[in-house]
Design an enzyme around this catalytic site. Sequence first.
Site, mmCIF file in Angstrom:
data_model
loop_
_atom_site.group_PDB
_atom_site.id
_atom_site.type_symbol
_atom_site.label_atom_id
_atom_site.label_comp_id
_atom_site.label_asym_id
_atom_site.label_seq_id
_atom_site.Cartn_x
_atom_site.Cartn_y
_atom_site.Cartn_z
ATOM 1 N N ASN A 146 0.749 -1.217 0.060
ATOM 2 C CA ASN A 146 -0.059 0.038 -0.006
ATOM 3 C C ASN A 146 0.807 1.162 0.219
ATOM 4 O OD1 ASN A 146 0.880 -0.571 2.678
ATOM 5 N ND2 ASN A 146 -1.029 0.577 3.544
ATOM 6 N N GLY A 222 2.095 -5.596 7.426
ATOM 7 C CA GLY A 222 1.247 -6.168 6.797
ATOM 8 C C GLY A 222 -0.087 -6.748 7.545
ATOM 9 N N GLY A 227 1.176 -11.583 10.002
ATOM 10 C CA GLY A 227 1.884 -11.037 11.277
ATOM 11 C C GLY A 227 2.035 -11.799 12.353
ATOM 12 N N GLU A 244 4.110 -4.284 12.643
ATOM 13 C CA GLU A 244 3.234 -3.065 12.030
ATOM 14 C C GLU A 244 2.102 -3.678 11.569
ATOM 15 O OE1 GLU A 244 3.630 -0.192 13.553
ATOM 16 O OE2 GLU A 244 5.702 -0.784 14.014
ATOM 17 N N CYS A 278 -2.827 2.161 6.195
ATOM 18 C CA CYS A 278 -3.266 1.284 7.501
ATOM 19 C C CYS A 278 -4.014 2.489 8.362
ATOM 20 C CB CYS A 278 -1.844 0.869 8.136
ATOM 21 S SG CYS A 278 -0.855 2.033 8.087
ATOM 22 N N GLU A 451 7.919 2.344 14.417
ATOM 23 C CA GLU A 451 8.705 2.631 13.617
ATOM 24 C C GLU A 451 8.756 4.454 13.698
ATOM 25 O OE1 GLU A 451 7.024 0.449 9.993
ATOM 26 O OE2 GLU A 451 9.018 -0.440 10.466
HETATM 27 P P1 NAD Z 1 0.342 -8.936 3.799
HETATM 28 O O1 NAD Z 1 0.321 -9.599 5.115
HETATM 29 O O2 NAD Z 1 -0.525 -9.754 2.939
HETATM 30 O O3 NAD Z 1 1.612 -9.124 3.071
HETATM 31 C C1 NAD Z 1 2.610 -8.027 3.545
HETATM 32 C C2 NAD Z 1 4.046 -8.696 3.432
HETATM 33 O O4 NAD Z 1 4.223 -9.987 4.026
HETATM 34 C C3 NAD Z 1 4.174 -9.025 1.730
HETATM 35 O O5 NAD Z 1 5.522 -8.490 1.256
HETATM 36 C C4 NAD Z 1 3.972 -10.530 1.668
HETATM 37 O O6 NAD Z 1 4.456 -10.930 0.568
HETATM 38 C C5 NAD Z 1 4.532 -10.855 2.882
HETATM 39 N N1 NAD Z 1 4.349 -12.283 3.529
HETATM 40 C C6 NAD Z 1 3.030 -13.119 2.944
HETATM 41 N N2 NAD Z 1 3.437 -14.182 3.782
HETATM 42 C C7 NAD Z 1 4.337 -14.243 4.309
HETATM 43 C C8 NAD Z 1 5.023 -15.235 5.179
HETATM 44 N N3 NAD Z 1 4.373 -16.535 5.339
HETATM 45 N N4 NAD Z 1 6.244 -14.980 5.882
HETATM 46 C C9 NAD Z 1 6.777 -13.746 5.514
HETATM 47 N N5 NAD Z 1 6.238 -12.813 4.592
HETATM 48 C C10 NAD Z 1 4.994 -13.100 4.083
HETATM 49 O O7 NAD Z 1 -0.341 -7.485 3.799
HETATM 50 P P2 NAD Z 1 -0.742 -6.733 2.428
HETATM 51 O O8 NAD Z 1 -2.083 -7.065 2.166
HETATM 52 O O9 NAD Z 1 0.434 -6.416 1.767
HETATM 53 O O10 NAD Z 1 -0.806 -5.111 3.136
HETATM 54 C C11 NAD Z 1 -1.929 -4.640 3.652
HETATM 55 C C12 NAD Z 1 -2.017 -4.856 5.435
HETATM 56 O O11 NAD Z 1 -1.090 -4.169 5.934
HETATM 57 C C13 NAD Z 1 -3.233 -3.962 5.995
HETATM 58 O O12 NAD Z 1 -3.764 -4.994 6.870
HETATM 59 C C14 NAD Z 1 -2.517 -2.692 6.559
HETATM 60 O O13 NAD Z 1 -3.409 -2.256 7.592
HETATM 61 C C15 NAD Z 1 -1.374 -3.264 6.867
HETATM 62 N N6 NAD Z 1 -0.260 -2.037 7.040
HETATM 63 C C16 NAD Z 1 -0.076 -1.837 8.429
HETATM 64 C C17 NAD Z 1 0.850 -0.768 8.327
HETATM 65 C C18 NAD Z 1 1.390 -0.413 9.674
HETATM 66 O O14 NAD Z 1 2.487 0.461 9.882
HETATM 67 N N7 NAD Z 1 0.712 -0.682 10.741
HETATM 68 C C19 NAD Z 1 1.153 -0.096 7.185
HETATM 69 C C20 NAD Z 1 0.630 -0.263 6.091
HETATM 70 C C21 NAD Z 1 -0.037 -1.423 5.964
#
Ligand code: NAD
Length: 470
Positions: A146, A222, A227, A244, A278, A451
């Site tokens: 995002n 993510g 997470g 995060e 997020c 962060e």
């Molecule tokens: P996601 O969890 O699907 O993916 C995030 C990252 O994790 C990607 O690079 C993905 O390839 C990787 N990933 C997937 N499976 C994994 C595994 N088994 N082991 C290690 N890495 C793995 O999230 P997304 O759909 O890319 O992002 C959207 C989410 O991120 C939303 O929930 C949003 O709120 C959150 N987000 C949080 C913050 C924050 O700072 N709190 C900031 C931005 C986005």
Amino acid sequence: MKMLIGGEWKTAASGGEMEVINPATWEKVGVVPQGGQDDVGAAVDAASEACSGWAALPPVERGKILFRTAALVREEVGRLAAMLVAEQGKPLREATDEVRGFAHVLEYYAGLSSSLYGESINTRLYGRIIVEKRPLGVCAGIIPWNMPVMIAGWKIGPALTAGNTMVLKPASTTPLTTLAIGDLFLKAGLPAGVLNIVTGPGETVGEALVTHPEVRKVSFTGEIGTGRHVAETAAQTMKHVSLELGGSDPMIVCDDADLEVAAAGAAAGRFYNCGQTCTAVKRVYVFSEVAERFRELLTEKTRAFTIGNGMEKRVRMGPLNNAAGLERIEAVVEDVRDEAEILTGGTRPEGKGFFYEPTLLAGLPADAPVLSEEVFGPVLPVVEVEDLDEAVEAANSTRYGLGASIWTKDLGRAERGCQDLEAGIVWVNQHIKVPPETPFGGVKWSGTGRENGVHALERYTEEKALLIRP
Ligand code: NAD
């Protein structure tokens, strides 16, 4: 484009590749290697080898390299922002802000490079204790799609400044701008292996990073489910972990708020980045005395959002980033279509691109899932409340605790919001903005760790105590 491993550009050991498509046009905009376990192994080896040399550099020299990279990023902002629009979908203005924001984060940490102080404690009984802040070693940064550039900066900046090396894994749909920035780090003189970028799916590349015994910290951004899995897996090799995760930020609009400003804040806070932030405004709780006027103003401002390809000047909202995200948004709206009032939006325009109209919902039952789960797209529910007690209780009623805001001119109410809203960050009369000085992260299920700020720098170090007896 290729992956960055040990200062060189590499294809995947398996020879595999992945296409990157433009979410507005569905055209292919790039091809990157589909990395796997061997590529992660090579990147971690390179990062391990680079560790001692990078940590031994005078901090001010590390800072100079970050300053030089930031300057190169600023020089290339036009090219990088257009690349970000092509892979992520956001409007050019937002992409430009994001790339400049990345440079700002690097500059902020470069400025702090000589400020990682230790401590000295004279016990008199046992001599002097000196506490040094040491780097952790190889850190992994796992990035969502995002805000791929900004979030990479939130990890690279403090990790490298504190003397760590890093392996970064961008999301599969948005690797291009990150790789281009990797090239600028090399041009700025970053030694080989200090920053490595491995592209590929989370289930293979991400997983290999989280299980690798040489990786000392995983900084993950993510979804909550991913997470939790990352935390469980990283525990097997005793890594530091920062998470995060998602948010469902509430916005409280009191009856004394400037309604024009609040409605503009709600629209910008929700529809920025097509609702895929997020800390987007994800639920509005408005006092019933002013609810009708607020809904009118918000509807007017929402209808003013022009959607389309982010490269077009008139466009204020691009598409969602991917098909799965669009399907989830369609399902969220279909789920409540019969019981909610749709003030505006609620449909997907015909044609190519993962577009969805900016949508406002009202009249929802209190137990509607859209009010308790994170909705990652352009849909905003507006709920009426009688007073601040009811608003705070509803705001705190989810498992999330990333951000929250209260809109009022009354200092007492603002203070109540600051104290009682369960969130890592509370805004008063604003929402969404996170300058690099702000410690940023969530409470409850929105994550652990912070962060940004000096606080993130601390989290990329560990204390080493030296007891010296003369
Ligand atoms: P996601 O969890 O699907 O993916 C995030 C990252 O994790 C990607 O690079 C993905 O390839 C990787 N990933 C997937 N499976 C994994 C595994 N088994 N082991 C290690 N890495 C793995 O999230 P997304 O759909 O890319 O992002 C959207 C989410 O991120 C939303 O929930 C949003 O709120 C959150 N987000 C949080 C913050 C924050 O700072 N709190 C900031 C931005 C986005």
